[in-house]
Design an enzyme around this catalytic site. Structure first.
Site, PDB file in Angstrom:
ATOM      1  CB  SER A 165      -0.917   0.007   1.223  1.00  0.00           C
ATOM      2  OG  SER A 165      -0.156   0.386   2.349  1.00  0.00           O
ATOM      3  CE  LYS A 166      -0.420   8.047  -2.404  1.00  0.00           C
ATOM      4  NZ  LYS A 166      -1.562   8.863  -2.728  1.00  0.00           N
ATOM      5  NE  ARG A 167      -1.654   2.638   6.090  1.00  0.00           N
ATOM      6  CZ  ARG A 167      -1.221   1.571   6.746  1.00  0.00           C
ATOM      7  NH1 ARG A 167      -0.311   1.671   7.655  1.00  0.00           N
ATOM      8  NH2 ARG A 167      -1.738   0.383   6.494  1.00  0.00           N
TER       9      ARG A 167
END
Ligand code: GLU
Length: 450
Positions: free
Chosen positions: A233-235
């Site tokens: 994920s981007k996080r």
């Protein structure tokens, strides 16, 4: 009987950047079709206008072209098809056959998982004559299909499936109606998509059934996992293809890496160009387990493909990564020295920036004998009449021997003085490129100004 050709599609929604998982879906769909001389189409699923990001569609085209994933015919754009009335006609026929109903409710509460809390809509028995059109999900029906990627049957009971909007009151279809209508009209034979769409599949299967059309074969590929656990994920890190390109990963490396993120060949082969992948592709190679995004592997591929480039090609590729004035002849002398050491193109600045501008060395980088080392080096270099690699190698090695220096420590201090860093291209070669005057200047600075 003539064998039906394979027709696949990639159907991104232009809601942001192209995710590495999206590129993987495109690649697998492309290879599935092209392996047997089939057709691969591109469709822009842009019926959710609120979520559309300006420029995202063009960026998708650009990136696919860069990776040489070419599509047949013109891309199909769903929002442009709305005017033709195809979606409305399909929704109306479902109304007429009693498999859909009008609804005027405000948007329903949707739980975080995306599954609505209320599965049965209060409007389903009201016989309304306008509003959004929703699928009338039957009770107690077994919905089943064979997933050709997971290689197993998947089934649901319709009681778990929600009455879902197919056509919004503004006349735009939702994904669930548009995907069925378009995959059918485009003659798609195989759909490959991420496993996150699996819960939508029973809705689509009902719509296919009620429209009286045959569903394509559908296969869901497993999610890519982050090495720290959970989905990529981007996080947790970068997931946008565009950003990897900006960091200086080569398309050849990204593609090779992504090919193996969920697919493996029969042998242990690791290096694939797009063409070789298409040639070797076999549905059976698609993995059922979740692949892990191993960045070291990507770095390895990138280094490998960088080293396969000619110096001339690298000169061109490095241009966007050089912040100083781009001096072609200087670059051509530096490139052979750094080629072996680059993992990403963006490493160039770190590794070779000292050729363009002096970097003050941090005092703590020097070893304890650095003054002695640099004094001797300065003596040798100042006396050299012909400042070339042979004379430099010879002179410095003689100084090391005569003074009983440790070779490694001596050259490390030289690296720090000249480049401001312990990690540099071969240092003698670098000094020759910098020239005698600049080399002497930097040695003096380290000796007298620190
Ligand atoms: N538009 C969907 C997406 O953004 C397509 C899913 C599918 O392939 O059916 O991925």
């Amino acid at each position: 009987m003539k064998k039906k050709i394979i027709r696949t599609r990639f159907a991104p929604s232009p809601t942001g950047y192209l995710h590495i998982g999206g590129l993987r879906t495109a690649l697998y769909s492309y290879a599935l079709a092209k392996h047997s001389g089939g057709k691969f189409y591109l469709r822009i699923d842009d019926t959710d206008k609120k979520r559309e990001v300006a420029g995202a569609r063009e960026k998708i085209f650009e990136i696919l072209k860069l990776f040489r994933i070419s599509w047949d015919e013109k891309p199909v754009v769903q929002s442009e098809r709305v005017k033709t009335g195809v979606y409305e006609r399909a929704a109306m026929s479902l109304i007429r056959s009693g498999h859909a109903f009008y609804c005027n409710c405000p948007p329903r509460n949707v739980k975080e998982s995306g599954v609505p809390k209320v599965l049965r809509d209060p409007c389903r028995n009201k016989n309304l004559s306008s509003g959004a059109i929703k699928l009338m999900v039957p009770e107690g029906k077994e919905i089943e299909f064979y997933d050709f990627v997971m290689d197993r049957k998947v089934s649901w009971n319709s009681s778990e499936v929600a009455d879902t909007i197919l056509l919004k009151s503004d006349g735009f279809p939702t994904y669930h109606l548009a995907v069925v209508v378009d995959d059918h009209e485009m003659g798609i034979t195989h759909v490959i998509r991420g496993v996150e769409w699996l819960s939508s599949t029973p809705i689509h299967l009902l719509v296919y059934d009620y429209l009286g059309i045959e569903a394509p074969l559908i296969g869901h590929i497993s999610s890519i996992l982050d090495p720290s656990g959970g989905k990529l994920s981007k996080r947790k890190g970068n997931v946008a293809v565009e950003q990897f390109l900006e960091e200086g990963y080569l398309p050849e490396a990204i593609i090779n890496f992504v090919i193996l993120l969920g697919w493996s060949p029969k042998d242990n082969r690791e290096l694939f160009t797009l063409e070789e992948f298409v040639e070797a592709f076999d549905i059976k190679g698609l993995q059922k387990s979740n692949p892990i995004f191993n960045k070291d592997k990507l770095d390895w591929f990138n280094g490998y493909y960088i080293r396969k480039k000619s110096d001339g090609e690298l000169l061109h590729l490095l241009k966007p990564f050089v912040t100083n004035v781009f001096d072609e002849s200087l670059m051509s002398r530096i490139i052979p020295l750094v080629k072996e050491r680059l993992t990403k193109l963006s490493d160039f600045e770190n590794l070779a920036g000292f050729f363009f501008a002096f970097r003050k060395p941090a005092p703590n980088l020097f070893g304890k004998n650095y003054k002695l080392h640099l004094q001797e080096a300065l003596k040798v270099i100042s006396q050299l009449e012909d400042f070339n690699l042979d004379s430099l190698n010879e002179g410095l090695m003689r100084a090391v021997k005569m003074n009983n220096f440790k070779t490694g420590d001596f050259f490390m201090d030289l690296r720090v003085a000249i480049a401001g860093s312990k990690i540099t291209p071969p240092i003698n070669e670098s000094m020759v490129i910098l020239g005698k005057e600049e080399t002497v200047k930097r040695l003096k600075y380290a000796l007298y100004e620190i």
